[in-house]
Design a protein around this motif. Structure first.
Motif, PDB file in Angstrom:
ATOM      1  N   GLN A 270       8.523  -4.084  36.753  1.00 33.85           N
ATOM      2  CA  GLN A 270       7.760  -4.179  35.509  1.00 33.85           C
ATOM      3  C   GLN A 270       8.505  -3.631  34.302  1.00 33.85           C
ATOM      4  O   GLN A 270       8.006  -3.664  33.179  1.00 33.85           O
ATOM      5  N   GLY A 271       9.705  -3.080  34.523  1.00 37.00           N
ATOM      6  CA  GLY A 271      10.489  -2.546  33.420  1.00 37.00           C
ATOM      7  C   GLY A 271      10.455  -1.029  33.393  1.00 37.00           C
ATOM      8  O   GLY A 271       9.874  -0.388  34.272  1.00 37.00           O
ATOM      9  N   PRO A 272      11.063  -0.412  32.373  1.00 35.79           N
ATOM     10  CA  PRO A 272      11.106   1.050  32.308  1.00 35.79           C
ATOM     11  C   PRO A 272       9.745   1.640  31.974  1.00 35.79           C
ATOM     12  O   PRO A 272       8.952   1.051  31.241  1.00 35.79           O
ATOM     13  N   ALA A 273       9.491   2.817  32.514  1.00 39.98           N
ATOM     14  CA  ALA A 273       8.281   3.541  32.166  1.00 39.98           C
ATOM     15  C   ALA A 273       8.442   4.178  30.794  1.00 39.98           C
ATOM     16  O   ALA A 273       9.559   4.414  30.334  1.00 39.98           O
ATOM     17  N   ARG A 274       7.334   4.422  30.125  1.00 41.08           N
ATOM     18  CA  ARG A 274       7.397   5.045  28.798  1.00 41.08           C
ATOM     19  C   ARG A 274       8.069   6.421  28.909  1.00 41.08           C
ATOM     20  O   ARG A 274       7.722   7.235  29.755  1.00 41.08           O
ATOM     21  N   GLY A 275       9.061   6.646  28.055  1.00 41.07           N
ATOM     22  CA  GLY A 275       9.774   7.907  28.063  1.00 41.07           C
ATOM     23  C   GLY A 275      10.942   7.956  29.030  1.00 41.07           C
ATOM     24  O   GLY A 275      11.624   8.983  29.128  1.00 41.07           O
ATOM     25  N   GLN A 276      11.206   6.863  29.759  1.00 43.86           N
ATOM     26  CA  GLN A 276      12.290   6.848  30.741  1.00 43.86           C
ATOM     27  C   GLN A 276      13.630   6.545  30.073  1.00 43.86           C
ATOM     28  O   GLN A 276      13.738   5.624  29.261  1.00 43.86           O
ATOM     29  N   SER A 277      14.661   7.315  30.411  1.00 42.71           N
ATOM     30  CA  SER A 277      16.017   7.026  29.954  1.00 42.71           C
ATOM     31  C   SER A 277      16.630   5.937  30.824  1.00 42.71           C
ATOM     32  O   SER A 277      16.247   5.774  31.987  1.00 42.71           O
ATOM     33  N   LEU A 278      17.574   5.207  30.248  1.00 41.86           N
ATOM     34  CA  LEU A 278      18.258   4.146  30.987  1.00 41.86           C
ATOM     35  C   LEU A 278      19.750   4.430  31.026  1.00 41.86           C
ATOM     36  O   LEU A 278      20.337   4.831  30.017  1.00 41.86           O
ATOM     37  N   GLN A 279      20.344   4.219  32.184  1.00 43.44           N
ATOM     38  CA  GLN A 279      21.793   4.300  32.323  1.00 43.44           C
ATOM     39  C   GLN A 279      22.327   2.914  32.611  1.00 43.44           C
ATOM     40  O   GLN A 279      21.908   2.271  33.570  1.00 43.44           O
ATOM     41  N   VAL A 280      23.232   2.456  31.760  1.00 46.59           N
ATOM     42  CA  VAL A 280      23.780   1.098  31.887  1.00 46.59           C
ATOM     43  C   VAL A 280      25.270   1.199  32.196  1.00 46.59           C
ATOM     44  O   VAL A 280      26.016   1.878  31.484  1.00 46.59           O
ATOM     45  N   ASP A 281      25.673   0.545  33.261  1.00 45.61           N
ATOM     46  CA  ASP A 281      27.092   0.438  33.611  1.00 45.61           C
ATOM     47  C   ASP A 281      27.610  -0.894  33.078  1.00 45.61           C
ATOM     48  O   ASP A 281      27.134  -1.960  33.493  1.00 45.61           O
ATOM     49  N   VAL A 282      28.564  -0.831  32.166  1.00 47.97           N
ATOM     50  CA  VAL A 282      29.122  -2.035  31.535  1.00 47.97           C
ATOM     51  C   VAL A 282      30.536  -2.247  32.063  1.00 47.97           C
ATOM     52  O   VAL A 282      31.376  -1.340  31.986  1.00 47.97           O
ATOM     53  N   PRO A 300      15.034   7.449  25.146  1.00 47.33           N
ATOM     54  CA  PRO A 300      13.941   6.897  24.326  1.00 47.33           C
ATOM     55  C   PRO A 300      13.541   7.824  23.193  1.00 47.33           C
ATOM     56  O   PRO A 300      13.730   9.036  23.262  1.00 47.33           O
ATOM     57  N   ASP A 301      12.999   7.238  22.137  1.00 49.02           N
ATOM     58  CA  ASP A 301      12.357   8.003  21.082  1.00 49.02           C
ATOM     59  C   ASP A 301      10.911   8.266  21.480  1.00 49.02           C
ATOM     60  O   ASP A 301      10.393   7.661  22.431  1.00 49.02           O
ATOM     61  N   ALA A 302      10.262   9.145  20.746  1.00 51.21           N
ATOM     62  CA  ALA A 302       8.903   9.542  21.113  1.00 51.21           C
ATOM     63  C   ALA A 302       7.921   8.380  21.085  1.00 51.21           C
ATOM     64  O   ALA A 302       7.014   8.286  21.919  1.00 51.21           O
ATOM     65  N   ASP A 303       8.104   7.468  20.117  1.00 48.55           N
ATOM     66  CA  ASP A 303       7.157   6.369  19.965  1.00 48.55           C
ATOM     67  C   ASP A 303       7.683   5.048  20.530  1.00 48.55           C
ATOM     68  O   ASP A 303       7.185   3.976  20.186  1.00 48.55           O
ATOM     69  N   ASP A 304       8.725   5.101  21.372  1.00 48.47           N
ATOM     70  CA  ASP A 304       9.310   3.881  21.934  1.00 48.47           C
ATOM     71  C   ASP A 304       8.367   3.215  22.921  1.00 48.47           C
ATOM     72  O   ASP A 304       7.766   3.878  23.791  1.00 48.47           O
ATOM     73  N   ARG A 305       8.257   1.903  22.808  1.00 47.98           N
ATOM     74  CA  ARG A 305       7.651   1.097  23.858  1.00 47.98           C
ATOM     75  C   ARG A 305       8.744   0.706  24.851  1.00 47.98           C
ATOM     76  O   ARG A 305       9.940   0.795  24.524  1.00 47.98           O
ATOM     77  N   PRO A 306       8.384   0.290  26.072  1.00 47.88           N
ATOM     78  CA  PRO A 306       9.416  -0.097  27.042  1.00 47.88           C
ATOM     79  C   PRO A 306      10.362  -1.166  26.506  1.00 47.88           C
ATOM     80  O   PRO A 306      11.576  -1.104  26.731  1.00 47.88           O
ATOM     81  N   GLU A 307       9.831  -2.146  25.772  1.00 54.73           N
ATOM     82  CA  GLU A 307      10.696  -3.204  25.247  1.00 54.73           C
ATOM     83  C   GLU A 307      11.630  -2.675  24.167  1.00 54.73           C
ATOM     84  O   GLU A 307      12.707  -3.231  23.940  1.00 54.73           O
ATOM     85  N   ASP A 308      11.232  -1.599  23.479  1.00 55.37           N
ATOM     86  CA  ASP A 308      12.091  -1.028  22.443  1.00 55.37           C
ATOM     87  C   ASP A 308      13.345  -0.414  23.048  1.00 55.37           C
ATOM     88  O   ASP A 308      14.461  -0.619  22.551  1.00 55.37           O
ATOM     89  N   ILE A 309      13.171   0.349  24.114  1.00 55.91           N
ATOM     90  CA  ILE A 309      14.345   0.987  24.715  1.00 55.91           C
ATOM     91  C   ILE A 309      15.231  -0.056  25.390  1.00 55.91           C
ATOM     92  O   ILE A 309      16.463   0.065  25.393  1.00 55.91           O
ATOM     93  N   ALA A 313      19.057  -0.623  24.498  1.00 59.03           N
ATOM     94  CA  ALA A 313      20.058  -0.593  25.566  1.00 59.03           C
ATOM     95  C   ALA A 313      20.953  -1.825  25.503  1.00 59.03           C
ATOM     96  O   ALA A 313      22.172  -1.745  25.736  1.00 59.03           O
ATOM     97  N   VAL A 314      20.368  -2.965  25.180  1.00 57.60           N
ATOM     98  CA  VAL A 314      21.152  -4.191  25.042  1.00 57.60           C
ATOM     99  C   VAL A 314      22.140  -4.058  23.888  1.00 57.60           C
ATOM    100  O   VAL A 314      23.331  -4.377  24.022  1.00 57.60           O
ATOM    101  N   ALA A 315      21.660  -3.569  22.742  1.00 53.99           N
ATOM    102  CA  ALA A 315      22.537  -3.439  21.568  1.00 53.99           C
ATOM    103  C   ALA A 315      23.671  -2.454  21.835  1.00 53.99           C
ATOM    104  O   ALA A 315      24.827  -2.696  21.468  1.00 53.99           O
ATOM    105  N   GLN A 316      23.374  -1.336  22.496  1.00 54.56           N
ATOM    106  CA  GLN A 316      24.417  -0.353  22.782  1.00 54.56           C
ATOM    107  C   GLN A 316      25.393  -0.872  23.839  1.00 54.56           C
ATOM    108  O   GLN A 316      26.578  -0.535  23.812  1.00 54.56           O
TER     109      GLN A 316
END
Length: 436
Positions: A270-282, A300-309, A313-316
């Motif tokens: 279902q995607g990341p939980a609210r407040g969850q950090s993501l680690q991406v291996d590129v 994540p920022d305090a007001d981030d939705r899952p789709e925001d993070i 993550a995609v942009a970074q």
């Protein structure tokens, strides 16, 4: 109704536009004869086979009318700046448009050098005439006209050689050579079970990449495959996770790309939980041998939705690809030089292999064949910087450039040292010896 194509022809002397073909709503496409009389097709966004055929026929007719072969329409994508916004007012819309085009080209020129040079370096100053000669073509992605005002968003493509000549005159020692072809991006999700997911499901990670519009001025542009049968057969999820070079080469060649990027992240279905950090291996793997990787952590920022993070993550991740490219593809900005070199051959296949590797040197290098015999080929190599820079470029391709008493020699890769596999059959019974 599927969108179709609207094609315009521009007279570069007066910036006069003529509608050549229109069939419903479409993104504007411009065909422009360059200052040297060559025809350039700006940016063809064709959505149906019919419009693609119609556009090809129109371009051929315009090229014939211009007196130039249609092969001249091939464009170079490396020195491209997109998303150039201009808003100009003048006595009338036509005059505003003319000024806006010049302004967009100048803004794109300055932005291009920000991408290629170290921070703080400035683009060389050019007159309007010199700048127009450096522009290979441009496209208008969006425009708004009103009395005395013209606003637009443009993409400007510069011809490679004028840019490299300008770079040589800046006094800088090196610059970053952009990719001439995009990279295929594989959004790989690691499920909670540990299984890699690539094509089976439309994961939130894939959806985030499909919504990504790209980075303006990306050094290594990215394209996300649709997951058609040819994609699935080229690379499996397991091969993507393992970084299989053969599978990556097959996928890149299918898409006309220069390599493959794998962006791997561990996610719930279902995607990341609210407040969850993501680690991406590129991981970036190119057809000419570059293989580099980087791990980023997106918090994540305090007001981030899952789709925001996910979007961040995609942009970074895309920025990380450019960073990996920059680290490896910084080349000399020195004056152009030419050398003649020979390469020993034992067969025609040897030459075909060496020629393919020479064609992938990059860095503004050009190789022309001067002669070919059964035992050797002689080539002319135009390059920038010192001989050491050229040797490094050839080393990436598995070639060695050495100086001998007879001149420079390009040595092809040595044959494999792995002994051939010998299949041994089970020995049968030995017949008794017979007396003569």
């Amino acid at each position: 109704m599927a969108p179709s194509l609207t094609l315009f022809y521009i007279n570069t002397t007066r910036w006069e536009r003529r509608r050549l073909y229109a069939a419903g709503p479409a993104r504007h496409v411009y065909a422009t004869p360059a200052r040297y009389g060559r025809l350039s097709l700006m940016e063809m966004r064709c959505f149906t086979p019919l419009t693609r055929l119609a556009a090809a026929l129109i371009v051929a007719v315009v090229a014939f009318a211009a007196g130039q072969p249609s092969a001249q329409t091939v464009r170079h994508e490396a020195f491209t700046v997109s998303g150039v916004a201009v808003d100009v007012t003048a006595a009338d819309a036509s005059a505003a448009r003319d000024r806006a085009i010049v302004q967009a080209q100048r803004k794109a020129w300055e932005e291009l050098f920000k991408q290629l040079l170290p921070p703080g370096a400035k683009a060389p100053a050019l007159s309007d005439v010199e700048l127009s000669r450096a522009v290979q073509n441009f496209s208008i992605d969006d425009e708004r006209l009103s009395p005395g005002r013209y606003a637009a968003v443009m993409t400007v493509r510069f011809a490679p050689e004028p840019v490299r000549q300008a770079l040589a005159g800046t006094g800088t020692a090196s610059y970053v050579e952009p990719a001439t072809r995009p990279m295929v991006l594989l959004p790989l999700t690691i499920a909670p079970s540990g299984a890699p997911v690539l094509w089976d499901d439309r994961t939130p990670w894939r959806a985030a990449w499909e919504a990504y519009e790209g980075r303006p001025g990306a050094l290594a542009p990215l394209t996300v495959p649709d997951g058609e049968l040819s994609d699935v057969s080229a690379v499996s999820a397991q091969e993507a996770q393992a970084g299989d070079a053969a599978a990556f080469a097959k996928l890149a060649q299918q898409h006309g790309a220069g390599g493959v990027v794998v962006a791997k992240v561990a996610l719930e279905p279902q995607g990341p939980a609210r407040g969850q950090s993501l680690q991406v291996d590129v991981m970036l793997a190119t057809l000419d041998g570059l293989k580099a990787s980087k791990t980023i952590t997106v918090r994540p920022d305090a007001d981030d939705r899952p789709e925001d993070i996910l979007s961040r993550a995609v942009a970074q991740s895309a920025a990380a690809v450019d960073e990996l490219w920059r680290q490896d593809r910084t080349v000399s900005a020195g004056p152009q030089q030419t050398m003649t070199a020979s390469t020993p051959l034992s067969s025609l296949s040897d030459w075909l292999s060496v020629r393919q590797k020479l064609a992938q040197l990059g860095g503004g290098t050009r190789v022309d064949m001067l002669s070919l015999t059964r035992t050797a080929a002689t080539v002319s190599v135009s390059y920038r910087g010192g001989v050491e820079d050229l040797q490094n470029l050839m080393s990436r391709q598995g070639l060695a450039l050495v100086q001998t008493a007879g001149g420079w020699v390009v040595q092809p890769p040595p044959p494999s040292l792995t002994p051939p596999t010998v299949t041994q059959s089970t020995p049968g019974p030995i017949a008794p010896a017979t007396r003569p």
